[in-house]
Design a protein around this motif. Structure first.
Motif, short mmCIF file in Angstrom:
data_model
loop_
_atom_site.label_atom_id
_atom_site.label_comp_id
_atom_site.label_asym_id
_atom_site.label_seq_id
_atom_site.Cartn_x
_atom_site.Cartn_y
_atom_site.Cartn_z
N SER A 250 0.82 -1.21 0.00
CA SER A 250 0.00 0.00 0.00
C SER A 250 0.86 1.26 0.00
O SER A 250 0.46 2.30 -0.55
CB SER A 250 -0.93 0.01 1.22
OG SER A 250 -0.18 -0.06 2.43
N ASP A 251 2.06 1.19 0.60
CA ASP A 251 2.95 2.35 0.59
C ASP A 251 3.40 2.67 -0.83
O ASP A 251 3.47 3.85 -1.23
CB ASP A 251 4.18 2.08 1.46
CG ASP A 251 3.84 2.00 2.94
OD1 ASP A 251 2.82 2.56 3.34
OD2 ASP A 251 4.61 1.37 3.69
N PHE A 252 3.73 1.64 -1.59
CA PHE A 252 4.16 1.85 -2.97
C PHE A 252 3.03 2.42 -3.82
O PHE A 252 3.25 3.30 -4.66
CB PHE A 252 4.67 0.55 -3.58
CG PHE A 252 6.01 0.12 -3.05
CD1 PHE A 252 7.17 0.61 -3.61
CD2 PHE A 252 6.11 -0.76 -1.97
CE1 PHE A 252 8.42 0.23 -3.12
CE2 PHE A 252 7.34 -1.15 -1.48
CZ PHE A 252 8.50 -0.65 -2.05
N VAL A 253 1.82 1.91 -3.60
CA VAL A 253 0.66 2.43 -4.33
C VAL A 253 0.48 3.92 -4.03
O VAL A 253 0.27 4.74 -4.93
CB VAL A 253 -0.61 1.65 -3.97
CG1 VAL A 253 -1.84 2.33 -4.59
CG2 VAL A 253 -0.51 0.20 -4.45
N SER A 254 0.62 4.28 -2.75
CA SER A 254 0.43 5.67 -2.34
C SER A 254 1.45 6.60 -2.98
O SER A 254 1.11 7.68 -3.48
CB SER A 254 0.50 5.79 -0.82
OG SER A 254 -0.56 5.10 -0.21
N VAL A 255 2.73 6.19 -2.97
CA VAL A 255 3.77 7.09 -3.49
C VAL A 255 3.65 7.24 -5.00
O VAL A 255 3.86 8.35 -5.53
CB VAL A 255 5.17 6.60 -3.05
CG1 VAL A 255 5.64 5.40 -3.86
CG2 VAL A 255 6.18 7.73 -3.16
N PHE A 256 3.27 6.18 -5.72
CA PHE A 256 3.14 6.31 -7.16
C PHE A 256 1.88 7.09 -7.54
O PHE A 256 1.87 7.82 -8.54
CB PHE A 256 3.16 4.93 -7.83
CG PHE A 256 4.56 4.40 -8.03
CD1 PHE A 256 5.36 4.90 -9.03
CD2 PHE A 256 5.07 3.42 -7.20
CE1 PHE A 256 6.65 4.43 -9.22
CE2 PHE A 256 6.36 2.94 -7.37
CZ PHE A 256 7.15 3.44 -8.38
N ARG A 257 0.81 6.95 -6.77
CA ARG A 257 -0.37 7.78 -7.01
C ARG A 257 -0.04 9.26 -6.79
O ARG A 257 -0.48 10.12 -7.54
CB ARG A 257 -1.52 7.34 -6.10
CG ARG A 257 -2.26 6.10 -6.58
CD ARG A 257 -3.41 5.77 -5.64
NE ARG A 257 -4.17 4.61 -6.10
CZ ARG A 257 -5.21 4.67 -6.91
NH1 ARG A 257 -5.63 5.85 -7.34
NH2 ARG A 257 -5.84 3.58 -7.28
N ASP B 84 8.35 4.64 -15.60
CA ASP B 84 7.75 5.26 -14.41
C ASP B 84 7.73 6.78 -14.43
O ASP B 84 7.28 7.40 -13.46
CB ASP B 84 8.44 4.78 -13.12
CG ASP B 84 8.45 3.27 -13.00
OD1 ASP B 84 7.40 2.66 -13.23
OD2 ASP B 84 9.52 2.70 -12.71
N GLU B 85 8.21 7.41 -15.50
CA GLU B 85 8.01 8.84 -15.59
C GLU B 85 6.61 9.12 -16.14
O GLU B 85 5.97 8.25 -16.72
CB GLU B 85 9.07 9.50 -16.48
CG GLU B 85 8.97 9.18 -17.96
CD GLU B 85 9.93 10.04 -18.77
OE1 GLU B 85 9.71 11.27 -18.82
OE2 GLU B 85 10.88 9.49 -19.36
N VAL B 86 6.13 10.33 -15.94
CA VAL B 86 4.77 10.71 -16.35
C VAL B 86 4.85 11.63 -17.55
O VAL B 86 5.58 12.64 -17.54
CB VAL B 86 4.02 11.40 -15.19
CG1 VAL B 86 2.62 11.83 -15.64
CG2 VAL B 86 3.92 10.47 -13.99
N ILE B 87 4.11 11.29 -18.62
CA ILE B 87 4.08 12.09 -19.84
C ILE B 87 2.64 12.24 -20.31
O ILE B 87 1.73 11.59 -19.77
CB ILE B 87 4.92 11.46 -20.97
CG1 ILE B 87 4.32 10.10 -21.38
CG2 ILE B 87 6.38 11.32 -20.55
CD1 ILE B 87 4.95 9.51 -22.64
#
Length: 522
Positions: free
Chosen positions: A142-149, A228-231
């Motif tokens: 859940s921590d990983f989900v939170s940081v990527f969101r 994992d970058e956002v475009i």
């Protein structure tokens, strides 16, 4: 509170309405009893004086010694005392602007050292994005989900004005041939049998495949992408609406209209990194020349020192490192570094972040030092923040990041976009992506927190890194990107991986103009 550090002496002087010469503060800090020395020094000052000089301090310390001699009947001790006023250093006048870079600093003879003005009222420094003491990650899914969101939302907000974004599930329900736009995190990049690029983008609702044709001008941009970058992309859906043919691609990026802030007065900062005390190859002589220069007239406007990580060599960082260590105990390395830091003028404001050789976790963001290390690192009240940290110095925002992700950027991107010989170009890529370490699961270790501290939410005026031991700088959309080299000569390990370091350099930044001079001390 005891006046045990220059910063506290400076604060006490300010509270009493006085400014001070730089060496006056250093002499008070070195006195056996700084508090009594300060009181005596202020007593010796003329009634109309508002600036404490080194001569005042010398006179006060001599008077204190004379009183001690009269009382004890013995010889005066030399522990912690300074020269008498008869042999005190002469006052230093305003220095000239630094010459164009690079410039050789050279040795500064003791007779050229002097006292510099310390205008405390104009000092201003703020720190943001420091997660030291605020780590909440447990390593759960859940921590990983939170940081990527959190990453997605922050970076998507910078792209929504560029495209008419629709969520992936909405695009899946559109008819073939429709125009569509999508903001997503890059989850996969692969080439097709025909040489086209298939980029899979993911948002909070799902994933969607996007095809970049090899003959389109934007095809070169695909080679700059990291996972994992956002475009953002826009284009036209295929007839079956199962894929998006991309016409345009957008990065969060730094606006071309970015206008950096500057200081309201002529003041300078020294930006260095990768000191590596404890290594047999630490360049102590170059360090001494650097700190001697900081006491010279030319450096009287250098009031800040920013260190971007790897203060010490560390232990167990790479294979057979112990064979190249001069100091094998990590705590003794920090004790020695603290001694070297004492050579810096006592009134300088010092801010540092850790690197991958320092005694903190490897996963980023890295918190500042624990209490035990902070007790060791007391020289000049130096402050250690997390990696990365946003340090605003008299209005100039400096993003300090050690730079481990540069290895990954250089390995993944074409040579013309990123290389060790021009590390600032790899930094341009991080500015374009608005994230200091976009790719997860590779060389750079990332720790999940309640938010993504590695996103560049605010555009910095200066982006300062180290790690790769190469000197390079340039401007990207008016942001100064600087990798500041190191203070360690080439080690056997560096020879084995073909690293030829740029060592013994000190970039000096004019905060009022953002012009930079590089001083060479090796």
């Amino acid at each position: 509170m005891p006046l045990s550090t220059p910063a506290r002496i400076v604060s006490e002087l300010a509270s009493r309405g006085y400014n001070a010469e730089r060496d006056a503060v250093t002499k008070l800090a070195d006195a056996p009893d700084p508090e009594r020395a300060l009181d005596r020094a202020l007593e010796t000052m003329p009634d109309d004086a508002l600036k404490l000089t080194a001569d005042h301090v010398d006179s006060a310390l001599d008077r204190g010694e004379s009183r001690a001699d009269a009382t004890a009947g013995g010889r005066p001790t030399t522990d912690g005392t300074t020269e008498s006023s008869a042999t005190a250093d002469p006052p230093i006048s305003t220095g000239t602007d630094s010459p164009s870079s690079p410039d050789t600093g050279g040795d500064v003879p003791p007779e050229t050292r002097g006292s510099r003005d310390v205008d405390l009222s104009k000092r201003a420094i703020e720190v943001a994005n420091d997660m030291t003491g605020n780590s909440t990650g447990t390593g759960e899914y859940s921590d990983f989900v939170s940081v990527f969101r959190d990453r997605y939302e922050k970076l998507a907000s910078k792209l929504r004005g560029r495209v008419n974004h629709r969520p992936t599930d909405a695009i899946q329900n559109m008819t073939g041939g429709s125009e569509a736009a999508l903001i997503g995190m890059v989850s996969d990049i692969r080439s097709t049998a025909s040489g086209h690029w298939l980029v899979e983008l993911e948002d909070t609702n799902g994933t969607f495949p996007c095809l970049v044709m090899k003959d389109r001008p934007i095809a070169d941009l695909v080679q700059q992408l990291l996972l994992d970058e956002v475009i953002a992309v826009d284009g036209t859906l295929a007839d079956d609406a199962g894929i998006l043919f991309v016409d345009s691609m957008y990065f969060p990026d730094v606006p071309r209209t970015h206008s950096p802030s500057t200081a309201d007065r002529h003041v300078q900062a020294a930006l260095i990194s990768d000191v590596h005390v404890g290594s047999q190859e630490f360049m102590a002589d170059a360090w001494h020349r650097f700190t001697d220069w900081l006491h010279s007239p030319e450096a009287e406007h250098v009031e800040y020192l920013l260190v971007a990580g790897d203060m010490v060599e560390g232990v167990g960082i790479y294979p057979d490192q112990d064979e190249e260590l001069d100091i094998v105990d990590i705590y003794e390395q920090y004790e020695r570094f603290s001694e070297y830091l004492k050579e810096v003028p006592g009134d300088m404001e010092i801010r540092m972040i850790p690197g991958n050789h320092d005694a903190v976790r490897l996963a980023e963001p890295q918190p500042g030092f624990d209490e035990e290390l902070r007790d060791i690192m007391t020289a000049h009240d130096a402050q250690v923040h997390s990696n990365p940290a946003l340090v605003t110095v008299e209005g100039v925002t400096v993003l300090m990041y050690h730079g481990v992700s540069l290895d990954e950027v250089i390995a993944e991107l074409p040579d013309e976009e990123a290389s060790y010989e021009e590390p600032h170009k790899a930094m341009y890529q991080l500015l374009k992506k608005r994230h200091v370490a976009p790719q997860y699961g590779g060389h750079t270790r990332l720790a999940p927190e309640d938010r993504d501290y590695l996103v560049m939410e605010e555009v910095p005026d200066v982006f300062h890194t180290g790690h790769v031991h190469k000197l390079g700088w340039g401007k990207y959309h008016n942001v100064l990107a600087l990798n500041s080299g190191c203070w360690q000569a080439q080690t056997d390990f560096q020879k084995s991986v073909n690293i030829d370091p740029d060592a013994g350099f000190a970039p000096i930044l004019d905060l009022d103009t953002l012009d930079m001079t590089v001083r060479k001390f090796a």
